[in-house]
Design an enzyme around this catalytic site. Structure first.
Site, short mmCIF file in Angstrom:
data_model
loop_
_atom_site.label_atom_id
_atom_site.label_comp_id
_atom_site.label_asym_id
_atom_site.label_seq_id
_atom_site.Cartn_x
_atom_site.Cartn_y
_atom_site.Cartn_z
N PHE A 57 0.83 -1.21 0.00
CA PHE A 57 0.00 0.00 0.00
C PHE A 57 0.87 1.26 0.00
CE2 PHE A 57 -2.76 3.21 1.96
CZ PHE A 57 -3.94 3.02 1.25
N GLU A 58 2.05 1.17 0.59
CA GLU A 58 2.94 2.34 0.69
C GLU A 58 3.82 2.53 -0.55
OE1 GLU A 58 2.53 0.24 3.52
OE2 GLU A 58 1.15 1.76 4.29
N ALA A 80 4.30 -8.29 -2.52
CA ALA A 80 3.57 -9.56 -2.61
C ALA A 80 2.27 -9.40 -1.83
CB ALA A 80 4.42 -10.69 -2.03
N ILE A 82 -1.01 -11.28 -0.93
CA ILE A 82 -1.54 -12.65 -0.94
C ILE A 82 -2.93 -12.62 -0.31
CG2 ILE A 82 -1.14 -15.02 -0.16
CD1 ILE A 82 1.90 -14.28 -0.10
N THR A 86 -10.10 -11.75 4.46
CA THR A 86 -10.89 -10.52 4.40
C THR A 86 -10.70 -9.87 3.03
OG1 THR A 86 -9.13 -9.06 5.12
CG2 THR A 86 -10.39 -10.18 6.84
N HIS A 88 -9.27 -7.11 2.60
CA HIS A 88 -8.09 -6.23 2.70
C HIS A 88 -7.24 -6.35 1.43
CE1 HIS A 88 -5.61 -3.74 5.25
NE2 HIS A 88 -4.55 -4.45 4.96
N ARG A 127 6.37 -17.85 -8.19
CA ARG A 127 6.70 -16.68 -9.03
C ARG A 127 7.83 -15.84 -8.47
NH1 ARG A 127 1.91 -18.54 -9.52
NH2 ARG A 127 0.74 -18.40 -11.47
N1 INI Z 1 0.76 -5.61 2.32
C1 INI Z 1 1.33 -6.36 1.37
O1 INI Z 1 2.32 -5.94 0.76
N2 INI Z 1 0.83 -7.60 1.08
C2 INI Z 1 -0.26 -8.11 1.72
O2 INI Z 1 -0.67 -9.26 1.41
C3 INI Z 1 -0.89 -7.33 2.71
N3 INI Z 1 -2.04 -7.85 3.42
O3 INI Z 1 -2.57 -8.89 3.02
O4 INI Z 1 -2.52 -7.28 4.36
C4 INI Z 1 -0.34 -6.05 3.01
N4 INI Z 1 -0.88 -5.28 3.96
C5 INI Z 1 -0.20 -4.15 4.54
C6 INI Z 1 -0.43 -2.86 3.76
O5 INI Z 1 0.29 -2.89 2.54
C7 INI Z 1 0.04 -1.63 4.54
O6 INI Z 1 1.41 -1.72 4.82
C8 INI Z 1 -0.71 -1.43 5.86
O7 INI Z 1 -2.11 -1.48 5.67
C9 INI Z 1 -0.33 -0.05 6.49
O8 INI Z 1 -0.74 1.02 5.63
#
Ligand code: INI
Length: 156
Positions: A57-58, A80, A82, A86, A88, A127
């Site tokens: 997300f960042e 990655a 996955i 949920t 999310h 992968r």
């Molecule tokens: N971030 C990932 O890179 N991969 C994931 O599978 C994932 N899941 O499943 O939750 C994930 N979550 C964290 C997200 O990227 C943020 O770092 C967090 O929400 C803080 O902003």
């Protein structure tokens, strides 16, 4: 007819890599693959900058900053995502993809999507240096090719 394909010669290219530490047992392999691709295509180790962020997300914010810095010919994003129980997953994967595409379009610098989005850990392992190759390596090759495509377009 004129054809622009982008050479795979990485000599002189400067590349930024953004890698998420979430699922780092996968993303560290993607990073190894991306570095190997860059070096084997002629990019010098000192011309590669790696930025680590918490999760996928960042990635977009750093991809945007690197691509707008005027210091990189391409930016590679590695993560990655996955699928869990949920939704999310959808938010993280969707925002990563959208933000990475936006960074590329708005900066004019190639920003490569090396974020795995899989249903299972096994698919991700496959992968990231397993049965299906290494998406990080492919992202490294794509970065070299796209940097050269853009260079060739810009001088013509
Ligand atoms: N971030 C990932 O890179 N991969 C994931 O599978 C994932 N899941 O499943 O939750 C994930 N979550 C964290 C997200 O990227 C943020 O770092 C967090 O929400 C803080 O902003």
């Amino acid at each position: 007819m004129r054809e622009i394909r982008g050479s795979l010669n990485g000599e002189g290219l400067r590349v930024g890599i953004v890698v998420a530490s979430f699922n780092d047992f996968i993303t560290s392999r993607l990073l190894d693959g991306a570095k190997a691709a860059l070096v084997s295509h002629g990019v010098r180790d000192e011309d590669v900058t790696v930025v680590t962020v918490p999760g996928s997300f960042e990635i977009p914010l750093v991809a945007k900053k690197l691509s707008e810095a005027g210091q990189y010919d391409a930016v590679i994003c590695l993560g990655a995502v996955i699928r869990g129980e949920t939704d999310h997953y959808h938010h993280v994967a969707g925002e990563a993809a959208k933000g990475i595409a936006n960074a590329s379009i708005s900066s004019g610098v190639p920003v490569i999507f090396g974020v795995l989005t899989t249903d299972t850990v096994e698919q991700a392992i496959n992968r990231a240096g397993g049965k299906q190759g290494n998406n990080g390596y492919s992202a490294g090759v794509a970065a070299v090719q796209m940097a050269n495509v853009v260079r060739e377009l810009d001088v013509n």
